[in-house]
Design an enzyme around this catalytic site. Structure first.
Site, PDB file in Angstrom:
ATOM      1  N   ASP A  16       0.830  -1.212   0.000  1.00 39.61           N
ATOM      2  CA  ASP A  16       0.000   0.000   0.000  1.00 39.61           C
ATOM      3  C   ASP A  16       0.867   1.266   0.000  1.00 39.61           C
ATOM      4  O   ASP A  16       1.993   1.258   0.486  1.00 39.61           O
ATOM      5  CB  ASP A  16      -0.917  -0.011   1.230  1.00 39.61           C
ATOM      6  CG  ASP A  16      -2.045   1.010   1.106  1.00 39.61           C
ATOM      7  OD1 ASP A  16      -2.441   1.330  -0.038  1.00 39.61           O
ATOM      8  OD2 ASP A  16      -2.527   1.487   2.148  1.00 39.61           O
ATOM      9  N   ASN A  64     -11.057  -2.351  -5.221  1.00 42.48           N
ATOM     10  CA  ASN A  64     -10.297  -1.462  -6.105  1.00 42.48           C
ATOM     11  C   ASN A  64     -10.965  -1.281  -7.481  1.00 42.48           C
ATOM     12  O   ASN A  64     -10.676  -0.326  -8.201  1.00 42.48           O
ATOM     13  CB  ASN A  64      -8.848  -1.953  -6.296  1.00 42.48           C
ATOM     14  CG  ASN A  64      -7.992  -1.830  -5.048  1.00 42.48           C
ATOM     15  OD1 ASN A  64      -7.036  -2.593  -4.854  1.00 42.48           O
ATOM     16  ND2 ASN A  64      -8.300  -0.874  -4.176  1.00 42.48           N
ATOM     17  N   ARG A 184       2.146  -4.932   6.121  1.00 47.37           N
ATOM     18  CA  ARG A 184       1.417  -3.920   5.363  1.00 47.37           C
ATOM     19  C   ARG A 184       2.272  -2.662   5.331  1.00 47.37           C
ATOM     20  O   ARG A 184       2.675  -2.157   6.369  1.00 47.37           O
ATOM     21  CB  ARG A 184       0.055  -3.595   5.976  1.00 47.37           C
ATOM     22  CG  ARG A 184      -0.668  -2.527   5.122  1.00 47.37           C
ATOM     23  CD  ARG A 184      -2.098  -2.267   5.529  1.00 47.37           C
ATOM     24  NE  ARG A 184      -2.700  -1.301   4.606  1.00 47.37           N
ATOM     25  CZ  ARG A 184      -3.957  -1.325   4.186  1.00 47.37           C
ATOM     26  NH1 ARG A 184      -4.761  -2.271   4.588  1.00 47.37           N
ATOM     27  NH2 ARG A 184      -4.419  -0.396   3.347  1.00 47.37           N
TER      28      ARG A 184
HETATM   29  C1  IPE Z   1      -5.434  -2.614  -0.068  1.00 52.49           C
HETATM   30  O1  IPE Z   1      -5.133  -1.289  -0.223  1.00 52.49           O
HETATM   31  C2  IPE Z   1      -5.450  -3.294  -1.409  1.00 52.49           C
HETATM   32  C3  IPE Z   1      -4.148  -3.466  -2.056  1.00 52.49           C
HETATM   33  C4  IPE Z   1      -2.991  -3.132  -1.559  1.00 52.49           C
HETATM   34  C5  IPE Z   1      -4.181  -4.091  -3.344  1.00 52.49           C
HETATM   35  P1  IPE Z   1      -6.276  -0.180  -0.361  1.00 52.49           P
HETATM   36  O2  IPE Z   1      -5.571   1.116  -0.510  1.00 52.49           O
HETATM   37  O3  IPE Z   1      -7.212  -0.555  -1.445  1.00 52.49           O
HETATM   38  O4  IPE Z   1      -7.031  -0.288   1.025  1.00 52.49           O
HETATM   39  P2  IPE Z   1      -7.702   0.845   1.913  1.00 52.49           P
HETATM   40  O5  IPE Z   1      -8.648   1.610   1.023  1.00 52.49           O
HETATM   41  O6  IPE Z   1      -6.604   1.712   2.430  1.00 52.49           O
HETATM   42  O7  IPE Z   1      -8.361   0.102   3.017  1.00 52.49           O
HETATM   43  C1  IPE Z   2      -1.720   0.242  -3.342  1.00 51.19           C
HETATM   44  O1  IPE Z   2      -1.503   1.595  -3.393  1.00 51.19           O
HETATM   45  C2  IPE Z   2      -1.961  -0.349  -4.706  1.00 51.19           C
HETATM   46  C3  IPE Z   2      -3.364  -0.663  -4.988  1.00 51.19           C
HETATM   47  C4  IPE Z   2      -4.336  -0.635  -4.121  1.00 51.19           C
HETATM   48  C5  IPE Z   2      -3.705  -1.034  -6.344  1.00 51.19           C
HETATM   49  P1  IPE Z   2      -2.697   2.645  -3.344  1.00 51.19           P
HETATM   50  O2  IPE Z   2      -3.099   2.949  -4.753  1.00 51.19           O
HETATM   51  O3  IPE Z   2      -3.780   2.205  -2.459  1.00 51.19           O
HETATM   52  O4  IPE Z   2      -1.960   3.903  -2.731  1.00 51.19           O
HETATM   53  P2  IPE Z   2      -2.522   4.885  -1.623  1.00 51.19           P
HETATM   54  O5  IPE Z   2      -2.908   4.041  -0.449  1.00 51.19           O
HETATM   55  O6  IPE Z   2      -3.674   5.602  -2.239  1.00 51.19           O
HETATM   56  O7  IPE Z   2      -1.370   5.781  -1.316  1.00 51.19           O
HETATM   57 MG    MG Z   3      -4.124   2.419  -0.479  1.00 52.26          MG
END
Ligand code: IPE
Ligand code: IPE
Ligand code: MG
Length: 249
Positions: A16, A64, A184
């Site tokens: 993340d 997502n 994480r």
């Molecule tokens: C979790 O991250 C999903 C992935 C890393 C693929 P998200 O960014 O989607 O989760 P939230 O919204 O912070 O809970």
């Molecule tokens: C994780 O990074 C990758 C996916 C969920 C696809 P994010 O896109 O959630 O990045 P942040 O959390 O918005 O910084």
């Molecule tokens: Mg994220």
């Protein structure tokens, strides 16, 4: 520092912070995902070197799909490009590639590239690399329940035969051990619908470092933290053996 490093058999990572990495640099979010793909390469290589048997990476969740279409399309393109570039390397390094999640929701091009990579790495035994794509823990558990219900309905299984083992065998992760350690990145302290069943007794390490900045040092420090944990699995740990002659006798 710990004097020895305990290597988890199965390491799972919620990658993340790509978007925030990019936004901090006034770049589009997809630039963060592109940089994140480089971290995947580095971490996969390091895990293989360390002898981790199973590495599972959360790359795209069922939730997502609700992101802006441009970001979703960009991520799918990046996935195809990543697999095209990495498949030969994976095969050369003995990495067995595997995907969990609702694959049928992925675009045709991505599904083809996944199938090609799985086929190319089918005889590899150094490490199992699993990408969680279009993956949600609740979705996986619901699909498993449906599959068991069908088996009962069609007479292949009795209701009394449904136990933790039969349930596990219907999950996408049927061939994987439960994760020993979950990392994480990106600072949030939540599971976000990842491996809800499988994480029952996993150790968890949360890193504030965003995924594109997560490298060898950050991985080693998470493994050090893991090595310091005392896992009990609900049991009582035996007292360390005391010497008969110790302590004022
Ligand atoms: C979790 O991250 C999903 C992935 C890393 C693929 P998200 O960014 O989607 O989760 P939230 O919204 O912070 O809970
Ligand atoms: C994780 O990074 C990758 C996916 C969920 C696809 P994010 O896109 O959630 O990045 P942040 O959390 O918005 O910084
Ligand atoms: Mg994220």
């Amino acid at each position: 520092m710990v004097s020895f490093m305990e290597i988890p058999r199965h390491l799972a990572i919620i990658m993340d912070g790509n978007g925030r990495w990019a936004e901090k640099r006034m770049l589009p979010r997809i630039a963060g995902h592109r940089e994140g793909a480089k971290s995947v390469r580095r971490v996969v290589e390091e895990c293989r070197r360390l002898g981790i048997g199973f590495l599972t990476l959360f790359a795209f969740s069922t939730e997502n799909w609700g992101r802006p279409q441009g970001e979703v399309d960009g991520l799918m393109r990046l996935l195809v490009q990543f697999l095209r570039e990495e498949a030969p390397q994976m095969a050369a390094k003995g990495i067995h590639f595997h995907v969990i999640g609702a694959k049928e929701r992925l675009p045709e091009g991505a599904r083809q590239e996944i199938a090609a990579t799985v086929a190319k790495t089918a005889n590899c035994h150094e490490m199992v690399l699993t990408l969680a794509l279009s993956y949600g823990g609740r979705d996986e558990i619901t699909r498993a329940a449906r599959c068991l219900a069908m088996d009962v309905k069609e007479g292949r299984l009795g209701v009394q035969d449904i136990d933790e083992d039969t349930f596990s065998s219907c999950l996408d992760t049927a061939d994987l051990p439960d994760p020993d350690l979950l990392i994480r990145t990106g600072g949030e302290k939540r599971i976000s619908n990842f491996l809800l069943w499988q994480l029952a007794y996993s150790e968890m390490v949360f890193s504030d470092v965003t995924w594109p900045d997560f490298g060898k040092q950050e991985l080693l420090s998470a493994l050090e933290e893991f090595s310091r944990r005392k896992r009990r699995f609900g049991l009582v740990r035996p007292e360390p053996e005391k010497s008969l002659f110790a302590g004022g006798r």
